[in-house]
Scaffold this motif. Structure first.
Motif, short mmCIF file in Angstrom:
data_model
loop_
_atom_site.label_atom_id
_atom_site.label_comp_id
_atom_site.label_asym_id
_atom_site.label_seq_id
_atom_site.Cartn_x
_atom_site.Cartn_y
_atom_site.Cartn_z
N TYR A 59 -9.07 -0.93 -0.62
CA TYR A 59 -8.85 0.50 -0.80
C TYR A 59 -8.71 0.78 -2.29
O TYR A 59 -8.50 -0.12 -3.09
CB TYR A 59 -7.60 0.98 -0.06
N THR A 60 -8.85 2.04 -2.64
CA THR A 60 -8.63 2.48 -4.00
C THR A 60 -7.21 3.02 -4.10
O THR A 60 -6.80 3.82 -3.24
CB THR A 60 -9.63 3.58 -4.39
N ILE A 61 -6.47 2.59 -5.09
CA ILE A 61 -5.11 3.07 -5.27
C ILE A 61 -5.17 4.56 -5.57
O ILE A 61 -5.78 4.98 -6.54
CB ILE A 61 -4.40 2.30 -6.40
N SER A 62 -4.55 5.36 -4.70
CA SER A 62 -4.54 6.81 -4.85
C SER A 62 -3.49 7.40 -3.93
O SER A 62 -2.97 6.71 -3.05
CB SER A 62 -5.91 7.41 -4.51
N PRO A 63 -3.18 8.68 -4.10
CA PRO A 63 -2.24 9.33 -3.19
C PRO A 63 -2.83 9.54 -1.79
O PRO A 63 -2.12 9.90 -0.87
CB PRO A 63 -1.95 10.69 -3.85
N ASN A 64 -4.12 9.28 -1.62
CA ASN A 64 -4.80 9.52 -0.34
C ASN A 64 -5.04 8.25 0.47
O ASN A 64 -5.81 8.29 1.43
CB ASN A 64 -6.13 10.23 -0.60
N ILE A 65 -4.44 7.15 0.10
CA ILE A 65 -4.64 5.89 0.82
C ILE A 65 -4.14 6.05 2.26
O ILE A 65 -3.07 6.60 2.50
CB ILE A 65 -3.82 4.74 0.19
N CYS A 84 0.83 -1.20 0.00
CA CYS A 84 0.00 0.00 0.00
C CYS A 84 0.88 1.26 0.00
O CYS A 84 0.64 2.18 -0.78
CB CYS A 84 -0.91 -0.03 1.22
N ARG A 85 1.89 1.29 0.87
CA ARG A 85 2.77 2.47 0.94
C ARG A 85 3.51 2.68 -0.38
O ARG A 85 3.70 3.82 -0.83
CB ARG A 85 3.76 2.34 2.08
N CYS A 86 3.93 1.61 -1.01
CA CYS A 86 4.62 1.71 -2.29
C CYS A 86 3.69 2.29 -3.35
O CYS A 86 4.06 3.22 -4.08
CB CYS A 86 5.15 0.35 -2.72
N LEU A 87 2.48 1.77 -3.44
CA LEU A 87 1.51 2.27 -4.42
C LEU A 87 1.17 3.74 -4.14
O LEU A 87 1.05 4.55 -5.06
CB LEU A 87 0.24 1.42 -4.40
N LYS A 88 1.04 4.07 -2.87
CA LYS A 88 0.76 5.46 -2.50
C LYS A 88 1.91 6.37 -2.93
O LYS A 88 1.69 7.45 -3.49
CB LYS A 88 0.54 5.57 -0.99
N SER A 89 3.14 5.95 -2.70
CA SER A 89 4.30 6.75 -3.09
C SER A 89 4.36 6.98 -4.59
O SER A 89 4.66 8.08 -5.05
CB SER A 89 5.60 6.07 -2.64
N SER A 102 -4.80 10.64 -14.89
CA SER A 102 -5.11 9.50 -15.78
C SER A 102 -4.28 8.27 -15.40
O SER A 102 -4.79 7.15 -15.45
CB SER A 102 -4.89 9.88 -17.24
N ILE A 103 -3.04 8.46 -15.01
CA ILE A 103 -2.21 7.34 -14.58
C ILE A 103 -2.76 6.75 -13.29
O ILE A 103 -2.85 5.53 -13.14
CB ILE A 103 -0.73 7.76 -14.44
N ILE A 104 -3.18 7.60 -12.37
CA ILE A 104 -3.77 7.13 -11.11
C ILE A 104 -5.04 6.33 -11.39
O ILE A 104 -5.25 5.26 -10.82
CB ILE A 104 -4.04 8.30 -10.15
N ALA A 105 -5.88 6.83 -12.28
CA ALA A 105 -7.13 6.13 -12.62
C ALA A 105 -6.83 4.77 -13.24
O ALA A 105 -7.49 3.77 -12.90
CB ALA A 105 -7.96 6.97 -13.58
#
Length: 123
Positions: free
Chosen positions: A110-116, A79-84, A92-95
């Motif tokens: 959770y949804t992969i995003s900078p707000n995880i 999760c931390r890696c994906l958030k970083s 568009s890349i995040i989506a």
């Protein structure tokens, strides 16, 4: 000779991944960000460009990573890696990244995003 926008996007993505790998050393027993990005490497084109569906080799990597993250520490590390990675990515890349679990038949809470909030991801 002009540099293609696809090349620039790939280079940007790879630099982001490399920075995350260097900046986030794993705790004892956790999956490293390098392991996360290695499993997800076949997904880079889909994440950068999108498409009708994720390629089969991408989904193999997603499912392999899902199976490897068996402990709370592993899951929080992923999760931390994906958030970083998403912290400096375009919307568009995040989506596209956020679409991967569903595309590949993996259910994450959770949804992969900078707000995880990765502290909430437990067994």
């Amino acid at each position: 000779m002009a540099i293609s926008s696809r090349f620039v996007l790939k280079a940007t993505w790879l630099v982001l991944v490399a920075l995350v790998m260097v900046a986030t050393p794993p705790a004892e027993g956790e999956l490293s960000c390098g392991a996360v990005t290695s499993n997800l490497a076949p997904c880079f084109d889909f994440v950068l460009r999108g498409g009708p569906s994720a390629p089969p080799n991408c989904c193999l990597g997603v499912r392999s990573l899902y199976r490897a993250a068996v402990t709370t520490a592993d899951r929080q590390a992923v999760c931390r890696c994906l958030k970083s990675i998403t912290n400096s990515a375009s919307p568009s890349i995040i989506a596209n990244a956020a679409a991967l679990p569903k595309e590949c038949g993996v259910n994450i809470p959770y949804t992969i995003s900078p707000n995880i909030d990765c502290t909430k991801y437990v067994l």
